[in-house]
Motif scaffolding. Structure first.
Motif, PDB file in Angstrom:
ATOM      1  N   ARG A  41       3.104  13.504   3.054  1.00 23.67           N
ATOM      2  CA  ARG A  41       3.714  14.118   2.021  1.00 23.67           C
ATOM      3  C   ARG A  41       2.928  15.400   1.589  1.00 23.67           C
ATOM      4  NH1 ARG A  41       4.443   9.473  -2.009  1.00 23.67           N
ATOM      5  NH2 ARG A  41       2.587   9.112  -1.435  1.00 23.67           N
ATOM      6  N   SER A  42       1.940  15.574   2.268  1.00 22.90           N
ATOM      7  CA  SER A  42       1.069  16.877   1.925  1.00 22.90           C
ATOM      8  C   SER A  42       0.410  16.698   0.454  1.00 22.90           C
ATOM      9  CB  SER A  42       2.154  18.200   1.725  1.00 22.90           C
ATOM     10  OG  SER A  42       2.616  18.468   3.078  1.00 22.90           O
ATOM     11  N   ILE A  43       0.163  15.701   0.233  1.00 21.54           N
ATOM     12  CA  ILE A  43      -0.685  15.323  -0.968  1.00 21.54           C
ATOM     13  C   ILE A  43      -1.719  15.127  -0.701  1.00 21.54           C
ATOM     14  CG2 ILE A  43      -1.044  13.482  -2.849  1.00 21.54           C
ATOM     15  CD1 ILE A  43       1.845  13.047  -2.807  1.00 21.54           C
ATOM     16  N   ILE A  44      -2.880  16.154  -1.324  1.00 25.16           N
ATOM     17  CA  ILE A  44      -4.506  16.035  -0.740  1.00 25.16           C
ATOM     18  C   ILE A  44      -5.403  15.175  -1.840  1.00 25.16           C
ATOM     19  CG2 ILE A  44      -6.158  17.561  -0.566  1.00 25.16           C
ATOM     20  CD1 ILE A  44      -4.382  19.680   0.335  1.00 25.16           C
ATOM     21  N   SER A  45      -6.219  14.241  -1.331  1.00 30.92           N
ATOM     22  CA  SER A  45      -6.919  13.545  -2.099  1.00 30.92           C
ATOM     23  C   SER A  45      -8.524  13.432  -1.569  1.00 30.92           C
ATOM     24  CB  SER A  45      -6.217  11.985  -2.338  1.00 30.92           C
ATOM     25  OG  SER A  45      -6.233  11.501  -1.132  1.00 30.92           O
ATOM     26  N   GLU A  46      -9.431  13.172  -2.398  1.00 30.96           N
ATOM     27  CA  GLU A  46     -10.733  12.903  -1.486  1.00 30.96           C
ATOM     28  C   GLU A  46     -11.249  11.534  -2.024  1.00 30.96           C
ATOM     29  OE1 GLU A  46     -13.538  15.777  -3.445  1.00 30.96           O
ATOM     30  OE2 GLU A  46     -12.125  17.557  -2.719  1.00 30.96           O
ATOM     31  N   ARG A  47     -11.871  11.029  -1.069  1.00 27.22           N
ATOM     32  CA  ARG A  47     -12.491   9.547  -1.005  1.00 27.22           C
ATOM     33  C   ARG A  47     -13.473   9.258  -0.193  1.00 27.22           C
ATOM     34  NH1 ARG A  47      -6.594   7.419   1.142  1.00 27.22           N
ATOM     35  NH2 ARG A  47      -6.234   9.286   0.152  1.00 27.22           N
ATOM     36  N   GLN A  48     -14.185   8.480  -0.372  1.00 25.69           N
ATOM     37  CA  GLN A  48     -15.276   7.752   0.275  1.00 25.69           C
ATOM     38  C   GLN A  48     -14.522   6.711   1.607  1.00 25.69           C
ATOM     39  OE1 GLN A  48     -18.958   6.659  -1.338  1.00 25.69           O
ATOM     40  NE2 GLN A  48     -19.671   5.621   0.294  1.00 25.69           N
ATOM     41  N   PHE A  49     -14.731   6.743   2.804  1.00 22.37           N
ATOM     42  CA  PHE A  49     -14.087   5.917   3.774  1.00 22.37           C
ATOM     43  C   PHE A  49     -15.237   5.605   4.741  1.00 22.37           C
ATOM     44  CE2 PHE A  49     -11.562   5.478   7.671  1.00 22.37           C
ATOM     45  CZ  PHE A  49     -10.627   4.482   7.046  1.00 22.37           C
TER      46      PHE A  49
ATOM     47  N   PRO B 164       0.827  -1.260  -0.111  1.00 24.82           N
ATOM     48  CA  PRO B 164      -0.114   0.130   0.042  1.00 24.82           C
ATOM     49  C   PRO B 164       0.781   1.358   0.056  1.00 24.82           C
ATOM     50  CG  PRO B 164       0.120  -1.010   2.178  1.00 24.82           C
ATOM     51  CD  PRO B 164       0.690  -1.824   1.251  1.00 24.82           C
ATOM     52  N   GLN B 165       0.514   2.226  -0.810  1.00 25.76           N
ATOM     53  CA  GLN B 165       1.349   3.432  -0.739  1.00 25.76           C
ATOM     54  C   GLN B 165       1.082   4.079   0.558  1.00 25.76           C
ATOM     55  OE1 GLN B 165       3.138   4.242  -3.528  1.00 25.76           O
ATOM     56  NE2 GLN B 165       2.381   2.263  -3.956  1.00 25.76           N
ATOM     57  N   SER B 166       1.792   5.090   0.878  1.00 19.53           N
ATOM     58  CA  SER B 166       1.988   5.805   2.369  1.00 19.53           C
ATOM     59  C   SER B 166       0.723   6.542   2.525  1.00 19.53           C
ATOM     60  CB  SER B 166       3.207   6.591   2.378  1.00 19.53           C
ATOM     61  OG  SER B 166       3.069   7.674   1.563  1.00 19.53           O
ATOM     62  N   ASP B 167       0.143   7.197   1.404  1.00 22.09           N
ATOM     63  CA  ASP B 167      -0.967   8.088   1.879  1.00 22.09           C
ATOM     64  C   ASP B 167      -2.350   7.010   2.093  1.00 22.09           C
ATOM     65  OD1 ASP B 167      -2.591   8.437  -1.314  1.00 22.09           O
ATOM     66  OD2 ASP B 167      -1.134   6.950  -0.757  1.00 22.09           O
ATOM     67  N   PHE B 168      -2.321   5.702   1.984  1.00 18.19           N
ATOM     68  CA  PHE B 168      -3.243   4.708   2.259  1.00 18.19           C
ATOM     69  C   PHE B 168      -3.091   4.127   3.550  1.00 18.19           C
ATOM     70  CE2 PHE B 168      -4.043   5.760  -2.281  1.00 18.19           C
ATOM     71  CZ  PHE B 168      -5.506   5.933  -2.212  1.00 18.19           C
ATOM     72  N   ASN B 169      -1.808   4.515   4.337  1.00 13.69           N
ATOM     73  CA  ASN B 169      -1.763   3.722   5.632  1.00 13.69           C
ATOM     74  C   ASN B 169      -0.793   4.841   6.261  1.00 13.69           C
ATOM     75  OD1 ASN B 169      -1.369   1.911   7.382  1.00 13.69           O
ATOM     76  ND2 ASN B 169       0.327   0.817   6.587  1.00 13.69           N
ATOM     77  N   ASP B 170      -1.403   5.865   6.412  1.00 14.82           N
ATOM     78  CA  ASP B 170      -0.636   7.215   6.759  1.00 14.82           C
ATOM     79  C   ASP B 170      -0.850   7.218   8.484  1.00 14.82           C
ATOM     80  OD1 ASP B 170      -0.573  10.407   5.153  1.00 14.82           O
ATOM     81  OD2 ASP B 170       0.925   9.009   5.860  1.00 14.82           O
TER      82      ASP B 170
ATOM     83  N   LYS C 112     -11.718   4.174  -2.741  1.00 14.34           N
ATOM     84  CA  LYS C 112     -10.751   4.540  -3.821  1.00 14.34           C
ATOM     85  C   LYS C 112      -9.883   3.545  -4.048  1.00 14.34           C
ATOM     86  CE  LYS C 112      -7.519   8.416  -4.845  1.00 14.34           C
ATOM     87  NZ  LYS C 112      -6.778   9.561  -4.550  1.00 14.34           N
ATOM     88  N   LYS C 113      -9.254   3.135  -2.834  1.00 17.17           N
ATOM     89  CA  LYS C 113      -8.089   1.953  -3.031  1.00 17.17           C
ATOM     90  C   LYS C 113      -8.936   0.330  -3.024  1.00 17.17           C
ATOM     91  CE  LYS C 113      -3.627   0.952  -3.330  1.00 17.17           C
ATOM     92  NZ  LYS C 113      -2.828   1.729  -4.309  1.00 17.17           N
ATOM     93  N   ASP C 114     -10.148   0.440  -2.665  1.00 21.01           N
ATOM     94  CA  ASP C 114     -10.878  -0.915  -2.319  1.00 21.01           C
ATOM     95  C   ASP C 114     -10.005  -1.912  -1.772  1.00 21.01           C
ATOM     96  OD1 ASP C 114     -12.709  -2.796  -3.015  1.00 21.01           O
ATOM     97  OD2 ASP C 114     -11.672  -3.643  -4.866  1.00 21.01           O
ATOM     98  N   ARG C 115      -9.642  -1.316  -0.413  1.00 18.01           N
ATOM     99  CA  ARG C 115      -9.151  -2.223   0.711  1.00 18.01           C
ATOM    100  C   ARG C 115      -9.270  -1.641   1.960  1.00 18.01           C
ATOM    101  NH1 ARG C 115      -2.663  -1.990  -0.665  1.00 18.01           N
ATOM    102  NH2 ARG C 115      -3.636  -2.868  -2.489  1.00 18.01           N
ATOM    103  N   ILE C 116      -9.022  -2.484   3.021  1.00 18.43           N
ATOM    104  CA  ILE C 116      -8.978  -2.025   4.142  1.00 18.43           C
ATOM    105  C   ILE C 116      -7.613  -1.263   4.541  1.00 18.43           C
ATOM    106  CG2 ILE C 116      -9.056  -2.762   6.908  1.00 18.43           C
ATOM    107  CD1 ILE C 116     -11.611  -3.135   5.141  1.00 18.43           C
TER     108      ILE C 116
END
Length: 272
Positions: free
Chosen positions: A84-92, A53-59, A112-116
């Protein structure tokens, strides 16, 4: 005679040459196999690395948090800023959370990532409740508010406020060597008698009592002493201690000793 010797020597030489060729082919085969195995390992490692998983998805923002995950179900739409100051939008879909000193860890399903995944409350810039479209100004306060509406909150609160009493009753019950059903029932009725905890299911209480850690002799005594100093209301315990006492044999000296210890500590605090 010399002809026979010459033939024998020739046969020996041919045998040696053939044997060396065989060893050489075997070594080449082993080397090729090793290279193939190494290549397979590298490919497997690459596949695994690509799947991380990328860092923004396990932050987690590296904040200290409690180990306990507290269950609460909230469907959120968030604007999130990672470390890393990257902004995104997602349903969680929030499933549970862990409290931290600076922020909370949020555990749930990311559409967005389709995972836990796990996110940090520190990164939540904006949040809305999906079902109501309600804006959430403070994500931590909102989570705690929703958590208080769950049965899990009642279960946690029971031990936060009355864990000291439950463990004392459990220790007294176990002083005979085991905790029988009648003793568990007494602890269960004690819990159900506390205002605000009547709704807890008997099944959950009984299973929880079975699984509780049983303190040692010095541990429970030190704990009792500290709770008396903090002015916990031991009066509410004595009717239930008396009920447990009625189930004990005359040989159970530890039960009587602990009861006397409680009375002695209360007396010393009151006379101090």
């Amino acid at each position: 005679m010399s002809y026979i010797i010459l033939v024998v020597l020739l046969v020996v030489i041919v045998f040696i040459i053939l044997n060396q060729n065989k060893k050489s082919k075997t070594n080449v085969k082993l080397q090729n196999q090793n290279q193939s195995d190494a290549s397979s390992e590298n490919e497997t490692e690459l596949v695994i690395n690509n799947d991380l998983p990328q860092s923004d998805f396990n932050d987690n923002y590296w904040i200290p948090v409690e180990s306990k995950k507290r269950e609460v179900k909230i469907n959120l739409y968030i604007k999130y800023k990672n470390s890393r100051s990257i902004i995104s939008e997602r349903q969680f879909d929030l499933y549970s959370f862990s409290r931290g000193e600076q922020g909370y860890h949020l555990h749930g399903y990311c559409h967005k990532k389709d995972r836990i995944i796990t996110l940090s409350s520190l990164g939540v810039l904006e949040a809305k409740e999906v079902s109501t479209n309600e804006n959430i100004p403070n994500i931590i306060e909102y989570i705690e508010k929703r958590y208080k509406e769950t049965i899990n909150y009642k279960q946690d609160l029971l031990f936060e406020e009355y864990g000291w009493a439950i463990y004392i009753l459990l220790y007294l019950s176990a002083s005979s060597g085991s905790v029988i059903k009648k003793e568990r029932d007494i602890i269960l009725f004690f819990i159900k008698s506390i205002k605000g905890f009547e709704e807890l299911s008997e099944e959950w209480i009984d299973e929880t009592i079975k699984d509780l850690y049983r303190p040692g002799k010095m541990e429970i005594r030190n704990w009792i002493k500290e709770r008396i100093k903090k002015s916990h209301n031991f009066d509410l315990l004595f009717p239930w201690i008396d009920k447990l006492e009625g189930l004990q044999s005359e040989n159970n000296k530890e039960f009587q000793n602990l009861k006397k210890y409680i009375l002695k500590q209360i007396s010393e605090i009151n006379n101090a």
